[in-house]
Scaffold this motif. Structure first.
Motif, mmCIF file in Angstrom:
data_model
loop_
_atom_site.group_PDB
_atom_site.id
_atom_site.type_symbol
_atom_site.label_atom_id
_atom_site.label_comp_id
_atom_site.label_asym_id
_atom_site.label_seq_id
_atom_site.Cartn_x
_atom_site.Cartn_y
_atom_site.Cartn_z
ATOM 1 N N PRO A 53 0.694 -1.184 0.148
ATOM 2 C CA PRO A 53 0.005 -0.032 -0.137
ATOM 3 C C PRO A 53 0.889 1.063 -0.167
ATOM 4 O O PRO A 53 0.356 2.234 -0.744
ATOM 5 N N ALA A 54 1.907 1.236 0.855
ATOM 6 C CA ALA A 54 2.776 2.266 0.857
ATOM 7 C C ALA A 54 3.478 2.714 -0.668
ATOM 8 O O ALA A 54 3.587 3.820 -1.028
ATOM 9 N N LEU A 55 3.864 1.662 -1.326
ATOM 10 C CA LEU A 55 4.346 1.788 -2.687
ATOM 11 C C LEU A 55 3.327 2.233 -3.647
ATOM 12 O O LEU A 55 3.758 3.010 -4.524
ATOM 13 N N ALA A 56 2.131 1.920 -3.580
ATOM 14 C CA ALA A 56 1.146 2.171 -4.286
ATOM 15 C C ALA A 56 1.030 3.537 -4.236
ATOM 16 O O ALA A 56 0.446 4.309 -5.090
ATOM 17 N N GLU A 57 1.057 4.141 -2.882
ATOM 18 C CA GLU A 57 0.786 5.555 -2.756
ATOM 19 C C GLU A 57 1.992 6.289 -3.330
ATOM 20 O O GLU A 57 1.712 7.520 -3.744
ATOM 21 N N GLU A 58 3.172 5.835 -2.910
ATOM 22 C CA GLU A 58 4.360 6.670 -3.627
ATOM 23 C C GLU A 58 4.434 6.688 -4.974
ATOM 24 O O GLU A 58 4.714 7.805 -5.598
ATOM 25 N N LEU A 59 3.981 5.724 -5.548
ATOM 26 C CA LEU A 59 3.777 5.595 -7.159
ATOM 27 C C LEU A 59 2.583 6.396 -7.867
ATOM 28 O O LEU A 59 2.522 6.540 -8.958
ATOM 29 N N LEU A 73 -1.997 -1.322 -7.735
ATOM 30 C CA LEU A 73 -0.660 -2.019 -7.360
ATOM 31 C C LEU A 73 -1.263 -3.311 -6.486
ATOM 32 O O LEU A 73 -0.759 -4.466 -6.873
ATOM 33 N N PRO A 74 -1.863 -3.093 -5.425
ATOM 34 C CA PRO A 74 -2.386 -4.393 -4.599
ATOM 35 C C PRO A 74 -2.754 -5.356 -5.426
ATOM 36 O O PRO A 74 -2.602 -6.535 -5.250
ATOM 37 N N ASP A 75 -3.999 -5.083 -6.100
ATOM 38 C CA ASP A 75 -4.526 -5.934 -6.885
ATOM 39 C C ASP A 75 -3.820 -6.582 -8.127
ATOM 40 O O ASP A 75 -3.707 -7.847 -8.585
ATOM 41 N N LEU A 76 -2.851 -5.758 -8.717
ATOM 42 C CA LEU A 76 -2.057 -6.382 -9.602
ATOM 43 C C LEU A 76 -1.069 -7.556 -9.051
ATOM 44 O O LEU A 76 -0.585 -8.347 -9.553
ATOM 45 N N LEU A 77 -0.494 -7.203 -7.713
ATOM 46 C CA LEU A 77 0.288 -7.852 -7.018
ATOM 47 C C LEU A 77 -0.336 -9.163 -6.826
ATOM 48 O O LEU A 77 0.082 -10.518 -6.824
ATOM 49 N N ARG A 78 -1.536 -9.263 -6.334
ATOM 50 C CA ARG A 78 -2.490 -10.474 -6.073
ATOM 51 C C ARG A 78 -2.553 -11.365 -7.287
ATOM 52 O O ARG A 78 -2.554 -12.466 -7.367
ATOM 53 N N ARG A 79 -2.788 -10.721 -8.538
ATOM 54 C CA ARG A 79 -2.934 -11.589 -9.677
ATOM 55 C C ARG A 79 -1.500 -12.125 -10.054
ATOM 56 O O ARG A 79 -1.351 -13.193 -10.867
ATOM 57 N N PHE A 80 -0.559 -11.391 -9.957
ATOM 58 C CA PHE A 80 1.051 -11.891 -10.142
ATOM 59 C C PHE A 80 1.126 -13.243 -9.170
ATOM 60 O O PHE A 80 1.532 -14.247 -9.752
ATOM 61 N N LEU A 81 0.749 -13.050 -8.081
ATOM 62 C CA LEU A 81 0.696 -14.186 -7.031
ATOM 63 C C LEU A 81 0.125 -15.322 -7.569
ATOM 64 O O LEU A 81 0.564 -16.456 -7.606
ATOM 65 N N PHE A 82 -1.168 -15.328 -8.220
ATOM 66 C CA PHE A 82 -2.033 -16.234 -8.506
ATOM 67 C C PHE A 82 -1.136 -17.128 -9.751
ATOM 68 O O PHE A 82 -1.083 -18.278 -10.046
ATOM 69 N N GLN A 83 -0.721 -16.231 -10.512
ATOM 70 C CA GLN A 83 0.070 -16.526 -11.976
ATOM 71 C C GLN A 83 1.245 -17.518 -11.217
ATOM 72 O O GLN A 83 1.455 -18.644 -11.982
ATOM 73 N N GLN A 84 1.991 -16.687 -10.431
ATOM 74 C CA GLN A 84 3.047 -17.688 -9.712
ATOM 75 C C GLN A 84 2.716 -19.071 -9.303
ATOM 76 O O GLN A 84 3.493 -20.125 -9.258
ATOM 77 N N LEU A 85 1.566 -19.050 -8.683
ATOM 78 C CA LEU A 85 1.494 -19.976 -7.850
ATOM 79 C C LEU A 85 0.618 -21.188 -8.754
ATOM 80 O O LEU A 85 0.795 -22.434 -8.312
ATOM 81 N N HIS A 86 0.069 -20.883 -9.679
ATOM 82 C CA HIS A 86 -0.693 -21.764 -10.771
ATOM 83 C C HIS A 86 -0.139 -21.538 -12.154
ATOM 84 O O HIS A 86 -0.948 -20.811 -13.067
ATOM 85 N N PRO A 87 0.965 -21.697 -12.415
ATOM 86 C CA PRO A 87 1.627 -21.303 -13.538
ATOM 87 C C PRO A 87 1.019 -22.079 -15.143
ATOM 88 O O PRO A 87 1.196 -21.484 -16.143
ATOM 89 N N LYS A 88 0.263 -23.188 -14.717
ATOM 90 C CA LYS A 88 -0.446 -23.995 -15.595
ATOM 91 C C LYS A 88 -1.928 -23.480 -16.116
ATOM 92 O O LYS A 88 -2.604 -24.247 -16.842
ATOM 93 N N ASP A 89 -2.193 -22.511 -15.189
ATOM 94 C CA ASP A 89 -3.638 -22.207 -15.460
ATOM 95 C C ASP A 89 -3.666 -21.407 -16.687
ATOM 96 O O ASP A 89 -3.163 -20.418 -17.149
ATOM 97 N N PRO A 90 -4.299 -21.843 -17.769
ATOM 98 C CA PRO A 90 -4.566 -21.003 -19.112
ATOM 99 C C PRO A 90 -5.480 -19.808 -19.141
ATOM 100 O O PRO A 90 -5.077 -19.127 -20.141
ATOM 101 N N ARG A 91 -6.109 -19.348 -18.041
ATOM 102 C CA ARG A 91 -6.660 -18.012 -18.001
ATOM 103 C C ARG A 91 -5.754 -16.732 -18.262
ATOM 104 O O ARG A 91 -4.732 -17.026 -17.583
ATOM 105 N N ASP A 92 -6.414 -15.764 -18.482
ATOM 106 C CA ASP A 92 -5.539 -14.745 -18.428
ATOM 107 C C ASP A 92 -5.745 -13.999 -17.043
ATOM 108 O O ASP A 92 -6.635 -14.134 -16.395
ATOM 109 N N PRO A 93 -4.686 -13.756 -16.319
ATOM 110 C CA PRO A 93 -4.769 -13.187 -15.053
ATOM 111 C C PRO A 93 -5.491 -12.217 -14.728
ATOM 112 O O PRO A 93 -6.397 -12.038 -13.759
#
Length: 981
Positions: free
Chosen positions: A770-776, A781-801
């Motif tokens: 949250p602090a980085l989102a406010e700084e930039l 940003l928090p939502d983007l990070l959540r989708r990034f983590l899903f993609q890293q944890l489920h690399p074979k998921d064919p869906r668009d993040p």
């Protein structure tokens, strides 16, 4: 501690004697943190990357010194292309027949193989020249006593002398001052510094037995006819030439162990197993060395010898214009056996062997024919005299020791000569304005013409008059080239390509750039032309920063141009003129730039030669715009004409970057300019000679001490090892894992730079998302990070993040670490690079750069490795580097904003891809969080300026925010040119 010491001095640290080895390279460090950062940057464990099929230079291959092997010989019949457009088919270079070649695969995967010359195959022998059986080890080294530092008393003395004389170049008075200060700390212990004073230091260096090659001289006087009306002043002068034995210089190079693994012992031809396509890299892979070996091998007594081509170069240099225009005329030598990267980096692979005389006279007599003839013939006679010491070894093999420890029978030959056009005309004994390589008339250099050769020139001189030779053939018939005194030497063939003066300074800077200004002044009024030139300067000044890219804060409007300035201008000039000049002018620049970048490659393949010829054809076609508009009356320019000979020169001498005059110009600094600055300016040449001799002695001593294993570790580490038990130092390493074995160079290695920079308010970066989102100011940003983590944890998921509901994505709000830069490491041997061709660049993303402005660099993102070039790459701008741990795993990440490619191919006029800032469905900027391993390397963008004038108040750090579309600058460096196609 005494009470009278000021409080401020109590905070001072004592000198640390801790020395920690890297264990993967010779580097030593004082702190564990320093060594850790070195390991991350210099010896990283490569990430597991998808297979990369982008076109780029192959990985470096350092073959082991080869010995004759009993394996069967393979016959290869390979058709060679010949240059089209030359009428003299008899002088076209044809491949030598290959009835017997020694073939072996090189490098990993058996993708490349070489055909080695079977006649001059560099067989090891003993000191009497008797060949040894295959597999015989080299004889034991001489002077193997590890404790003998002669003429120094110990290692401290040697490293002190090297530091003071070579690295620091400390003046004599300051050496005395330093030694006095040293004595003041040692007197109470009864010890003394390594040297008494600077005289003692110089005497010790002079007494070194290593690299002992004394300077010699001879004097030349005019002995021709003297005029009846009185002798000219220059006829009575004596001209002194200083030189060193070139034979000893070459033998020292061959015996140097520091680059023993980067020496080619015999000519070879290299092919790819895919289509049996040939490629050229180092000098010995060219046809000239092979053909010379064929000629030498006709004598049975030469079989088994090692061919050593001697590469020469000369160029006048001015050390000081303000104190009398002091000029010197150094002569350099190298050998063709060392690899091009060794010659470019010098590493004792280029040595000064002489200082030629420069006759001077009054302006009244300077243009007289008799003086000009004497001036030219003095040059050739001096070269013949200096190189005469090599002549016996050109017909009779001599035994010499090589850096790998073996003795071999050596046969010398005069190789290519590195020189600019003025020097080439002098060497080839031709009239200025003619070509030294072919017989094309200077009135129409682009016409098809016969190639010049020694035999043809000699026949013309015997049959024609001096006037006819001068007017019809451009031959100065009264001169005798120095090569006429040596076997197998043809000066017309020996003239090497010169990228710096022919392409960079010549065709680009002195021709096209100047023609653009002439075109503007020819087409517009003076005021309008000045306004356009000012806008071009503003466009150049507005280009964003990029690692290794020189900026032009005031545009191109300065007087003193260097080769580096011209090279830097090439990278940014094309987009700056678009919109102000016709399309054909833009296409002319594109063709020339592509030609320059192609011939500058470290490895040139048959496919590259086709691309070079295509670029040259387009250049000749589009440049007609300058003649049609009346800017130039003719294209008969020798430096521009030289482009026609590049393909043939590449076949002869391999990659031109190993024979460029930039090598000799860089050597001017160490061999002439720095020694001149150390002199008293009075009779400076003698002091320059002594300085070079001492530098060579120290360099030779280091090579010998290294060969004997006496320079392991550091001077301090060796001393501390003798005082501190080794286990105490090893205890410091017990928590530090040992580095993995050095892997083969990966396409890209990226690591976050551990050094956090402090902003102008003295605070560190944000520590939570949250602090980085406010700084930039990026709320998503928090939502983007959540989708990034899903993609890293489920690399074979064919869906668009972006289509995954946030409720199913992990939530992370804990601590993060934000970094201001990251370093990328990749293989780019065509650019300035380190050992093995590895190049390191820094990618910055920080809120305050140099206490002035924000800096957010752009990068290439690898999106599809199966596609070539930009089809498999995307461009993005880095907004932040950060890392965090989730479920015990470290995630190094990058927050980026996307650029979208315009079209599915590069721009037809500039050859560069066009991108524009990307936006999401709601017209918001297209941000994403990606893994740092997805970054290929840094990218450089230049705005599409169009026809509008750029505001003069626009700063370069506004460039990425002020325009709607950008060119992907493939000319930013040679590696970018190879991937951004």
């Amino acid at each position: 501690m005494p009470d009278n010491i000021p409080w401020s001095q109590l905070r001072r640290r004592d000198h640390s004697s801790l020395q920690l080895p890297c264990r993967s390279c010779p580097r030593w460090f004082k702190t564990i943190a320093g060594r850790t950062k070195h390991r991350i940057s210099a010896h990283p464990i490569p990430p597991v990357l998808p297979q990369d099929n982008h076109q780029h230079s192959p990985e470096p291959i350092i073959p082991e010194p080869r010995l004759p092997s009993p394996q069967p010989h393979v016959n290869h019949n390979i058709d060679m292309d010949v240059d089209e457009g030359y009428a003299d088919l008899e002088h076209q270079h044809q491949p030598s027949p290959q009835p017997n070649v020694d073939t072996e695969f090189i490098g990993p995967g058996d993708h490349l193989y070489r055909n080695y010359h079977m006649g001059l195959n560099a067989r090891p022998c003993n000191t009497d020249g008797i060949f040894l059986l295959p597999g015989t080890p080299p004889p034991p080294l001489e002077n193997v006593a590890t404790g003998d530092w002669t003429p120094f008393r110990n290692r401290t003395e040697f490293e002190t002398a090297e530091f003071l004389y070579t690295q620091n170049q400390m003046p004599a008075g300051q050496i005395n001052r330093l030694l006095d200060l040293w004595v003041s700390t040692l007197a109470k212990h009864g010890n003394k510094p390594p040297f008494a004073d600077h005289h003692d230091l110089y005497d010790v260096i002079d007494n070194s037995p290593f690299g002992d090659m004394n300077w010699q001289n001879f004097t030349v006087t005019y002995d021709g006819e003297r005029p009846e009306d009185g002798t000219k002043p220059w006829m009575d002068d004596k001209y002194e030439v200083w030189f060193r034995d070139p034979r000893e210089v070459v033998r020292n190079m061959l015996a140097n162990p520091t680059y023993a693994s980067e020496v080619d012992y015999c000519p070879y031809r290299e092919y790819s197993t895919e289509g049996n396509k040939r490629q050229w890299k180092d000098f010995m892979s060219g046809d000239w060395a092979w053909d010379q070996a064929d000629e030498i091998a006709k004598d049975p007594s030469m079989l088994g010898s090692t061919f050593v081509p001697v590469i020469l170069g000369s160029d006048k240099t001015t050390v000081s214009v303000g104190t009398g225009n002091n000029e010197y005329y150094p002569l350099y030598a190298s050998i063709g056996n060392i690899h091009n990267n060794v010659r470019r980096a010098h590493r004792d692979g280029v040595a000064v062997i002489g200082f030629l005389a420069m006759p001077k006279t009054t302006k009244e007599h300077a243009t007289e024919a008799v003086f000009r003839k004497f001036h030219r013939q003095l040059f050739h006679s001096s070269l013949s005299k200096i190189l005469n010491m090599l002549k016996p070894g050109m017909t009779t093999p001599e035994v010499t020791r090589f850096g790998d420890g073996h003795y071999r029978r050596v046969i010398y030959g005069l190789g290519p000569y590195i020189a600019d056009y003025e020097e080439q005309a002098l060497l080839a004994c031709i009239v200025h304005g003619w070509c030294p390589k072919c017989m094309a008339s200077r009135e129409d250099l682009d016409e098809d013409a016969l190639r010049r050769c020694r035999e043809y020139t000699e026949a013309l001189v015997q049959e024609g008059s001096l006037g006819d030779l001068w007017d019809d053939f451009g031959i100065v018939g009264e001169l005798v080239a120095f090569t006429n005194d040596f076997p197998r030497a043809d000066i017309h063939q020996m003239i090497s390509p010169d990228i710096l003066h022919q392409l960079v300074k010549g065709a680009f800077k002195d021709h096209l750039v100047e023609w653009v200004e002439k075109y503007l002044r020819h087409t517009h009024t003076k005021r309008k032309a000045d306004q356009i030139m000012d806008d071009i300067d503003c466009r150049i000044a507005a280009v964003a920063s990029f690692s290794g890219l020189q900026r032009f804060p005031q545009g191109r409007g300065f007087k003193q141009w260097t080769g580096d300035d011209s090279k830097a201008l090439m990278k940014v000039y094309l987009p700056a003129i678009e919109g102000h000049v016709p399309v054909d002018v833009v296409c002319t620049f594109r063709a020339l730039l592509e030609f320059c970048y192609l011939v500058r490659r470290n490895i040139i393949t048959e496919d590259t030669l086709v691309e070079i010829e295509d670029a040259l054809s387009r250049f000749h076609h589009y440049r007609n715009i300058f003649r049609m508009t009346g800017v130039v009356p003719t294209f008969s320019l020798p430096r521009q004409h030289s482009l026609k000979h590049y393909v043939q020169n590449i076949r002869l001498f391999a990659a031109p970057n190993g024979l460029c005059s930039s090598i000799t110009e860089n050597k001017h600094i160490k061999a002439v300019k720095e020694p001149w600055r150390r002199s008293s300016r009075y009779n400076a040449l003698g002091q320059i000679l002594v300085t070079n001799q001492r530098l060579d002695k120290l360099s030779a001593a280091r090579a010998d001490f290294t060969r004997r294993g006496m320079l392991t570790g550091t001077c301090l580490s060796v001393t501390m090892d003798a005082l501190v038990p080794a286990q105490q130092i090893n205890e410091l390493d017990e928590n530090v894992p040992a580095p993995a074995p050095a892997p083969a160079p990966a396409p890209l290695l990226i690591g976050i730079n551990e050094d956090l920079e402090i902003d102008d308010e003295g605070k560190k970066r944000a520590q939570t998302i949250p602090a980085l989102a406010e700084e930039l100011n990026i709320p998503s940003l928090p939502d983007l990070l959540r989708r990034f983590l899903f993609q890293q944890l489920h690399p074979k998921d064919p869906r668009d993040p972006s289509n995954i509901p946030l409720a199913k994505c992990p939530l992370y709000l804990s601590k993060i670490s934000v970094f201001n830069s990251a370093s990328s490491r990749f293989y780019a041997p065509s650019d300035l690079s380190g050992i093995g061709g590895m190049h390191v660049e820094h990618i910055c993303s920080c809120p305050i750069w140099r206490n002035e402005y924000q800096r957010h660099d752009c990068v290439f993102i690898n999106t599809d490795s199966s596609l070539p070039g930009m089809q498999g790459l995307e461009v993005a701008r880095v907004r932040a580097f950060f890392s965090f741990r989730y479920r015990g795993r470290l995630y190094p990440c990058t927050l980026i904003s996307w650029f979208d490619k315009v079209g599915d191919a590069p721009d037809e006029d500039t050859g560069m891809w066009i991108v524009r800032p990307g936006f999401g469905a709601d017209s918001a900027p297209g941000y994403a969080v990606i893994h740092i391993d997805s970054i290929y390397r840094a990218a450089h963008l230049i705005p599409m300026y169009g026809v509008q004038f750029v505001p003069q108040e626009l700063k370069f750090y506004h460039s990425y925010d002020a325009f709607q579309a950008y060119y992907v600058n493939k000319y930013a460096d040679h590696h970018a040119f190879e991937i951004a196609f």
